[in-house]
Design a protein around this motif. Structure first.
Motif, mmCIF file in Angstrom:
data_model
loop_
_atom_site.group_PDB
_atom_site.id
_atom_site.type_symbol
_atom_site.label_atom_id
_atom_site.label_comp_id
_atom_site.label_asym_id
_atom_site.label_seq_id
_atom_site.Cartn_x
_atom_site.Cartn_y
_atom_site.Cartn_z
ATOM 1 N N PRO A 1 7.759 -2.754 -2.000
ATOM 2 C CA PRO A 1 6.690 -2.848 -3.218
ATOM 3 C C PRO A 1 7.287 -2.724 -4.616
ATOM 4 O O PRO A 1 8.150 -1.800 -4.912
ATOM 5 N N SER A 2 6.765 -3.490 -5.417
ATOM 6 C CA SER A 2 7.192 -3.538 -6.470
ATOM 7 C C SER A 2 6.686 -2.465 -7.477
ATOM 8 O O SER A 2 7.031 -1.896 -8.541
ATOM 9 N N ASP A 3 5.471 -2.028 -6.922
ATOM 10 C CA ASP A 3 4.972 -0.882 -8.022
ATOM 11 C C ASP A 3 4.814 0.289 -6.888
ATOM 12 O O ASP A 3 3.974 0.219 -5.938
ATOM 13 N N VAL A 4 5.361 1.386 -7.505
ATOM 14 C CA VAL A 4 5.556 2.489 -6.557
ATOM 15 C C VAL A 4 4.976 3.927 -7.391
ATOM 16 O O VAL A 4 5.040 4.765 -7.325
ATOM 17 N N ASN B 1 15.747 -6.249 -4.465
ATOM 18 C CA ASN B 1 15.396 -5.384 -5.503
ATOM 19 C C ASN B 1 14.742 -4.163 -5.464
ATOM 20 O O ASN B 1 13.960 -3.847 -4.159
ATOM 21 N N LEU B 2 14.919 -3.282 -6.381
ATOM 22 C CA LEU B 2 14.255 -1.865 -6.193
ATOM 23 C C LEU B 2 13.154 -2.075 -7.073
ATOM 24 O O LEU B 2 12.953 -2.761 -7.807
ATOM 25 N N PRO B 3 12.104 -1.000 -6.657
ATOM 26 C CA PRO B 3 10.825 -1.106 -7.502
ATOM 27 C C PRO B 3 11.133 -0.796 -8.935
ATOM 28 O O PRO B 3 11.992 -0.193 -9.317
ATOM 29 N N ARG B 4 10.403 -1.781 -9.691
ATOM 30 C CA ARG B 4 10.523 -1.727 -11.153
ATOM 31 C C ARG B 4 10.372 -0.387 -11.945
ATOM 32 O O ARG B 4 10.885 -0.099 -12.955
ATOM 33 N N ASN B 5 9.297 0.359 -11.319
ATOM 34 C CA ASN B 5 9.107 1.542 -11.855
ATOM 35 C C ASN B 5 9.417 2.668 -10.984
ATOM 36 O O ASN B 5 8.690 3.946 -10.898
ATOM 37 N N ILE B 6 10.656 2.723 -10.678
ATOM 38 C CA ILE B 6 11.117 3.731 -9.653
ATOM 39 C C ILE B 6 11.272 5.124 -10.456
ATOM 40 O O ILE B 6 11.196 6.243 -9.838
ATOM 41 N N GLY B 7 11.230 5.107 -11.685
ATOM 42 C CA GLY B 7 11.392 6.283 -12.508
ATOM 43 C C GLY B 7 10.169 7.060 -12.602
ATOM 44 O O GLY B 7 10.366 8.189 -12.973
ATOM 45 N N SER B 8 9.071 6.377 -12.162
ATOM 46 C CA SER B 8 7.872 7.268 -12.265
ATOM 47 C C SER B 8 7.518 8.285 -11.138
ATOM 48 O O SER B 8 6.732 9.079 -10.817
ATOM 49 N N MET B 9 8.546 8.059 -9.950
ATOM 50 C CA MET B 9 8.613 9.119 -8.713
ATOM 51 C C MET B 9 9.155 10.176 -9.130
ATOM 52 O O MET B 9 10.216 10.496 -9.147
ATOM 53 N N SER C 1 0.898 -1.135 -0.114
ATOM 54 C CA SER C 1 0.133 -0.020 0.094
ATOM 55 C C SER C 1 0.783 1.207 0.039
ATOM 56 O O SER C 1 0.253 2.389 -0.417
ATOM 57 N N ILE C 2 2.168 1.176 0.451
ATOM 58 C CA ILE C 2 3.150 2.513 0.643
ATOM 59 C C ILE C 2 3.369 2.951 -0.782
ATOM 60 O O ILE C 2 3.252 4.056 -1.054
ATOM 61 N N GLY C 3 3.221 2.012 -1.972
ATOM 62 C CA GLY C 3 3.529 2.413 -3.298
ATOM 63 C C GLY C 3 2.402 3.169 -3.662
ATOM 64 O O GLY C 3 2.369 3.839 -5.099
ATOM 65 N N SER C 4 1.123 3.333 -3.175
ATOM 66 C CA SER C 4 0.127 4.136 -3.707
ATOM 67 C C SER C 4 -0.184 5.393 -2.855
ATOM 68 O O SER C 4 -1.367 5.881 -3.191
ATOM 69 N N LEU C 5 0.829 5.700 -1.750
ATOM 70 C CA LEU C 5 0.418 6.842 -1.039
ATOM 71 C C LEU C 5 0.868 8.029 -1.700
ATOM 72 O O LEU C 5 1.708 8.758 -1.781
ATOM 73 N N ASP C 6 -0.332 8.556 -2.404
ATOM 74 C CA ASP C 6 0.020 9.902 -3.324
ATOM 75 C C ASP C 6 0.319 11.220 -2.564
ATOM 76 O O ASP C 6 0.444 12.224 -3.313
#
Length: 227
Positions: free
Chosen positions: A194-197, A216-224, A172-177
């Motif tokens: 979390p794999s999805d951030v 592993n680091l999140p696969r979409n870390i670039g979206s931050m 759920s941390i990956g969805s805390l906008d």
């Protein structure tokens, strides 16, 4: 011969409480009144305070403890408290009644807390908006996991530094906008993040140094985008 009057520390504490009634004076007086009980019933350096002492403090907004064991019915803590700092708390789990709808800052750093698993149930059951902005669990060394935080729509700062038993971080941390600061420094047992951030659009600070077991680091870390 001149007689010397000996004033006890308890009398002094009571006098200070009557002249300036505040949380420091209350704690000091309680320590003196139940000094023998403190010595036998508490851990070293820990004070024991009865929760009903706060029943009449209806205007209390900030409550700060350190190395205090709160006993009795927790409902006596005013629901209007916005800032609760309870460092070195000896409780294994936090009573959900303390998580008032007005709580903005919760600091349980250096505590023995093991579980916060009932939090989501607490908020869902009451159907109220959670106002928690800062959650500080620094050096809660017994904590192995954190609960579903999806109901925390105002959370901006989450500190988990030195939670050395923490193994996983809930997805759920990956969805805390609203989250801006996430500190996981020296979480040496952490193996899963979390794999999805994709929801962390506002995150500015992410600290993972010392997480030596992290695979592993999140696969979409670039979206931050704000990182």
């Amino acid at each position: 011969m001149k007689r010397t009057r000996i004033i006890s520390s308890r009398t002094i504490a009571l006098d200070n409480l009557q002249r300036a009634p505040n949380i420091t004076a209350v704690l000091t007086y309680m320590k003196e009144k139940y000094k023998e009980y403190f010595q036998h019933g508490a851990e070293e350096g820990e004070a024991i305070v009865d929760a009903k002492w706060f029943k009449s403090m209806v205007n209390l907004r900030m409550l700060q403890f350190s190395n205090v064991r709160l006993e009795g019915d927790f409902k006596y803590i005013p629901a209007a408290v916005k800032w609760l700092q309870w460092r070195k708390c000896s409780l294994r789990s936090l009573p959900s009644v303390l998580l008032s709808r007005e709580m903005a800052v919760l600091d349980l750093s250096q505590s023995k807390i093991e579980s916060v698993s009932g939090w989501k149930w607490f908020w869902d059951r009451r159907k109220v908006k959670n106002k928690l902005v800062v959650l500080n669990l620094y050096n809660c060394y017994n904590l192995t996991a954190i609960p579903d935080l999806s109901g925390h729509k105002s959370l901006e700062k989450l500190i988990l530094e030195l939670c050395t038993s923490l193994k996983t971080v809930h997805k759920s941390i990956g969805s805390l906008d609203t989250l801006r600061h996430l500190n996981l420094r020296e979480c040496s047992s952490l193996v899963e993040f979390p794999s999805d951030v994709s929801g962390l659009k506002l995150l500015e600070v992410l600290i993972l140094s010392g997480c030596s077991q992290l695979k592993n680091l999140p696969r979409n870390i670039g979206s931050m985008n704000s990182l």
